[in-house]
Design an enzyme around this catalytic site. Sequence first.
Site, PDB file in Angstrom:
ATOM      1  N   ASP A 437      40.030  35.971  43.097  1.00  4.95           N
ATOM      2  CA  ASP A 437      39.083  35.586  42.045  1.00  4.95           C
ATOM      3  C   ASP A 437      38.416  36.849  41.510  1.00  4.95           C
ATOM      4  O   ASP A 437      38.616  37.945  42.049  1.00  4.95           O
ATOM      5  CB  ASP A 437      38.054  34.648  42.710  1.00  4.95           C
ATOM      6  N   GLU A 440      38.854  40.151  36.800  1.00  7.02           N
ATOM      7  CA  GLU A 440      38.965  40.554  35.385  1.00  7.02           C
ATOM      8  C   GLU A 440      38.724  42.046  35.212  1.00  7.02           C
ATOM      9  O   GLU A 440      39.248  42.594  34.241  1.00  7.02           O
ATOM     10  CB  GLU A 440      37.978  39.730  34.556  1.00  7.02           C
ATOM     11  N   ASP A 574      37.053  28.166  35.602  1.00  3.46           N
ATOM     12  CA  ASP A 574      35.862  27.322  35.729  1.00  3.46           C
ATOM     13  C   ASP A 574      35.697  26.326  34.593  1.00  3.46           C
ATOM     14  O   ASP A 574      34.928  26.552  33.657  1.00  3.46           O
ATOM     15  CB  ASP A 574      34.619  28.211  35.815  1.00  3.46           C
TER      16      ASP A 574
HETATM   17  O1  MIG Z   1      31.001  33.683  40.267  1.00  3.16           O
HETATM   18  O2  MIG Z   1      33.764  31.940  44.523  1.00  3.16           O
HETATM   19  O3  MIG Z   1      36.273  30.665  39.300  1.00  3.16           O
HETATM   20  O4  MIG Z   1      36.573  28.881  41.418  1.00  3.16           O
HETATM   21  O5  MIG Z   1      34.435  28.693  43.227  1.00  3.16           O
HETATM   22  C1  MIG Z   1      31.770  32.578  40.617  1.00  3.16           C
HETATM   23  C2  MIG Z   1      32.936  31.106  43.798  1.00  3.16           C
HETATM   24  C3  MIG Z   1      32.800  32.953  41.618  1.00  3.16           C
HETATM   25  C4  MIG Z   1      34.455  31.704  40.420  1.00  3.16           C
HETATM   26  C5  MIG Z   1      35.699  30.907  40.565  1.00  3.16           C
HETATM   27  C6  MIG Z   1      35.395  29.623  41.265  1.00  3.16           C
HETATM   28  C7  MIG Z   1      34.787  29.910  42.615  1.00  3.16           C
HETATM   29  C8  MIG Z   1      33.541  30.780  42.458  1.00  3.16           C
HETATM   30  N1  MIG Z   1      33.886  31.984  41.727  1.00  3.16           N
END
Ligand code: MIG
Length: 898
Positions: A437, A440, A574
């Site tokens: 995650d 980016e 999200d």
């Molecule tokens: O700032 O890890 O898209 O699926 O639950 C949010 C917490 C960070 C974003 C992800 C989401 C995940 C969440 N993450």
Amino acid sequence: MIHTNIAITFGAVYLISSVFATWIDPSLLDACPGYNIANPASQGSTFTADLVLAGTACNVFGSDLKSLSLAVVYETENRIHVKIMDANGSRYEVPESVLPRPNATFGGSISSAAIQFNYTTSPFSFTIYRTSTSEVLFTTASHPLIFEPQYLRVKTVLPPNANIYGLGEHSDSFRLPTFNTTRTLWSRDAYEIPTGTNLYGNHPIYFEHRTTGTHGVFLLNSNGMDIKINDTESTDGSVTLEYNVLGGVLDFYFLAGSENDPLEVSKQYAEVVGTPAEVPYWSFGLHQCRFGYTSYVDVAEVITNYSEAGIPLETMWTDIDYMDGRRIFTVDPSYFPLDRMREIVDYLHTHDQKYVLMTDPAVAYAPGEGYGTYNRGSALDVWLKMPNGSAELALVWPGVTNYPDWFHPSIQDFWTTEFGLFYNTSDGIDIDGAWIDMNEPSNFCVLPCTDPFQQAQEMALPPPRTAPPPDPDTPIFGKSSSITSSSLGKREDLLNPPYAIQDAAGNLSALTAWTNATHANGLVEYDTHNLYGTMMSVATRAAMLARRPGLRTLVITRSTFAGAGAHVGKWLGDNFSSWQEYRLSIAGMLGMAGVYQIPMVGSDICGYAENTTSTLCARWAMLGGFYPFMRNHNADTSISQEFYRWPVTAQAAKNVLDIRYRLMDYFYTTFHQASLNGSPVLQALWYKYPNDTSTYPIDLQFLFGPSILVSPVTDENSTSVTIYLPRDTFYEFLTLKPVFGTGANVTLTNVDFTEIPVHIIGGSILPLRVNGTMTTTELRQNDFEIVVAPSAGGNASGQLYVDDGVSLEQTNGTTALTFDYQDGALSVNGTFGYNLGVNVASVKILGVNQSPKNVSVVDQSGQSIGNGTFSYDAGSKVVEVALGVAFDKAFEVHMQEA
Ligand code: MIG
């Protein structure tokens, strides 16, 4: 000029920004001089020339380059590579290490190629046209090329109402609007996945479909860009498509596609960016996740609850909640102690279930705190650097962080070591797949970010736990057991280029790494930003394979670039628990699986942010049953939404999982095919009915594999749906009754909240398992039934591929079968190298108008096998032939019609 506000509430990042991207008067750009051709030279399938600025420089966003070089290569019969570079020096290009270039194999004469490159000399312009029809597919004739250090412009003219698909990642309709549309490519942590904005990943590829054929255009460039599509610039409604690019070179791959089969362009794109990685069989099972499981007890309870509800749960996931202070490669000793985590993994593995944990890229900046990951990374000095040589300080979940530099020569060692230590199969957490995650890369630090330490305090990062820890001995599964902020350097072009793309985060560096941050090989984030997620993906996959040599893994990432699918899968980020996002998930998925070659894709089922409802979650469970990657995931502040929470949702999930599991070998076969040649695992209707113009905009129905049409109910509280059925024969999946499409809309009524309309497309043969099961391991011990769904002409065909489902290399052999049906005879042929160990229970032939006179089943030597009994159901028009023979050899079924 740019106002950005950020607020963090319980982990949700809300970004409010008003962005003023650069507006340019099109006539100003069109007044640029363009270039003239000099020194043209042809040799075989290659054409080269110099391009010389054709007049007074227009210098719109910098000085026009005086001379360029052009190289055109006919690389295959169906692919032309057109590259325009600076003649006097090298510029950034997407490194081969990130995207290896395809080989040129074309040996024929140019005139035999499916598409042609044509050009004018002064000013220079080029056109790509289809050889067979002479249709222009791409032309720069009406708009001069502009090539400045930080601004490149190419503009083509397309037919009115052009059918354009791709240019993602986006959450817009699958067919892009042709009016006033800007697709911005710049990776962004895009909470809410707003329509019309740049999202997590970048895919500068589009397919254009016409009644006369489908072709593709891929611009291999990772710089930020706006691609503008509009139809207001001419009186005849022609559409213009304009690339406005912040750097790199113009590196185009033109794909001929085909005149009559849209799948061809998909395969040709895979030849450039790679075919998708195969995933383990188990990864097509159901995944359950959420942000906000408060402790190991919570996680264990969900696993138990699924099994008690009788809903198959294949894989349990845990989000960043497990971490100690949200530091990667750590567990919170009170809330997620290692021994209890290992107990959970053992339990899952004993029950043929799997486990996945999240890993973020950013590493907590923690000198002198005994944090091994930080210390080892610092010793290897693998952090992304600021221009002054210090490691960039960002702000992510654990507070102030450093970013791994995926170009660093030691980065793979670092990452593999960390995975090997923490996810150790013997004394760590033995995960089966990885979830990555924030790549980016995401950054919470608000510009100018002069003091990330201060911002970390203001935002309370890492956030404190809000509930007391559980008793460390709670029974589960029913039994006991000194740098300050770096100096930012001079604000120069890398930070604020003259042309501002329409980045919804505002400034290019907003909420991500600085664009002047530098990699170990000297490349800057300005150029490579869009590659960060894909590079993390590749490193993560390699680290996972190193832990368990020989075994396939599942890696699911958020940010992707072209080619990522050759390594990993992707979830769509999200979304909200809303009907709108339920509907848009189909288009998002068609982009990934149908265009970008990232077929292991799905949205957060039941919706991530905000609260779902029992019926939305029920409908979404059923739609999600046809996502290649089927995962229920939820935000930390939303109400619980596991499928067992409401009876209607539980029933819907059971119903669809039964269908999905019965189809699993069919889908696995489709995926295997994709890994061989890039044929898409999901298709929009037009892929199958390319001449039916009514299908072109449809993105609420889709094909799951080549033979299954899915048409979900799409509105709240509704039990009906109006679907489009092309002129073809279909069969209802559950009743097997024929339905004759007439090329018109059909309204289905009384579609219960536990039902989803699914049709088999005539002309297909499906190898189904006879029953769904609680795990995919058990499923593989289930018999097959072969369902023959003839076309109007009475023919059908299909395939089955089976291997062990987990190995990278299949040393135990594979089974690859083809099914063919015509004139009342089914033949099953192929190789039976992998021992299926199950029977063919029966063969069903659909759409038979009268009970046949006689049915015989014979093996290859003509010996009759099985007991030959058959039954006929006049209501459904199904002939069922009982077989009960081992599925280990070729056979034929002959039906003598009455
Ligand atoms: O700032 O890890 O898209 O699926 O639950 C949010 C917490 C960070 C974003 C992800 C989401 C995940 C969440 N993450």
